[in-house]
Design a protein around this motif. Sequence first.
Motif, mmCIF file in Angstrom:
data_model
loop_
_atom_site.group_PDB
_atom_site.id
_atom_site.type_symbol
_atom_site.label_atom_id
_atom_site.label_comp_id
_atom_site.label_asym_id
_atom_site.label_seq_id
_atom_site.Cartn_x
_atom_site.Cartn_y
_atom_site.Cartn_z
ATOM 1 N N VAL A 1 20.605 39.074 14.020
ATOM 2 C CA VAL A 1 19.372 39.357 14.749
ATOM 3 C C VAL A 1 19.487 40.712 15.432
ATOM 4 O O VAL A 1 20.417 40.958 16.204
ATOM 5 N N ILE B 1 12.669 37.694 23.436
ATOM 6 C CA ILE B 1 13.659 36.656 23.099
ATOM 7 C C ILE B 1 13.131 35.256 23.391
ATOM 8 O O ILE B 1 13.204 34.383 22.544
ATOM 9 N N LEU C 1 14.588 32.864 15.368
ATOM 10 C CA LEU C 1 15.866 32.228 15.688
ATOM 11 C C LEU C 1 16.025 30.930 14.895
ATOM 12 O O LEU C 1 15.040 30.255 14.600
ATOM 13 N N LYS D 1 20.609 24.998 16.838
ATOM 14 C CA LYS D 1 21.237 25.811 17.889
ATOM 15 C C LYS D 1 22.756 25.871 17.786
ATOM 16 O O LYS D 1 23.402 26.568 18.558
ATOM 17 N N ILE E 1 24.919 33.035 15.849
ATOM 18 C CA ILE E 1 23.976 34.146 15.863
ATOM 19 C C ILE E 1 24.772 35.409 16.180
ATOM 20 O O ILE E 1 25.523 35.434 17.152
ATOM 21 N N LEU F 1 24.227 39.190 17.234
ATOM 22 C CA LEU F 1 23.218 40.088 17.776
ATOM 23 C C LEU F 1 23.680 41.528 17.674
ATOM 24 O O LEU F 1 24.860 41.822 17.864
ATOM 25 N N LEU G 1 20.070 33.938 25.181
ATOM 26 C CA LEU G 1 20.121 32.905 24.147
ATOM 27 C C LEU G 1 21.040 31.754 24.539
ATOM 28 O O LEU G 1 20.763 30.596 24.228
ATOM 29 N N HIS H 1 21.633 28.059 22.697
ATOM 30 C CA HIS H 1 22.341 28.422 21.464
ATOM 31 C C HIS H 1 23.835 28.423 21.764
ATOM 32 O O HIS H 1 24.292 29.023 22.735
ATOM 33 N N VAL I 1 26.911 32.459 20.181
ATOM 34 C CA VAL I 1 26.216 33.741 20.150
ATOM 35 C C VAL I 1 27.257 34.835 20.359
ATOM 36 O O VAL I 1 28.012 34.790 21.327
#
Length: 136
Positions: A50, A74, A81, A85, A89, A91, A106, A111, A114
């Motif tokens: 992302v 966000i 997204l 969860k 992710i 970023l 997040l 989530h 992350v």
Amino acid sequence: MDFLSQNWHLVALAVGAGLALMWPSLSGKTAGVSASEAVRLMNREKAVLVDVCEPAEYAAGHAAGARSLPLGQIEAGAKALPSNKSLPIVLLCASGMRAGRAARQLQKLGHEKVVVLAGGMNAWREANLPVEKGGA
């Protein structure tokens, strides 16, 4: 007890070292990963990439396959997204600063995994990974 009073400097050093090791988790900082680790997460753990840059920055050049979700959107950006969860992710932004703020947001939204691409798009390009232009 005699040992502690005679070697207070060693105890202070041990406590300081422990705090230094725990600092990232105490300060709420998120993990930064290298470009190769980000690719590994995408390939093996189905991580979602992302990009939290502004739309103009994203259009000028972004990591191939990255979803666009500007930092300011966000909380409203559920479509970009994963609904699961527990999926990782990754970023990224231009340098990694905005991605760090996005990661904290997040995590507050639930989530579980992350991470931030350390060095952002600069690191992505230095690793000679594919970059696309256009779209948002």
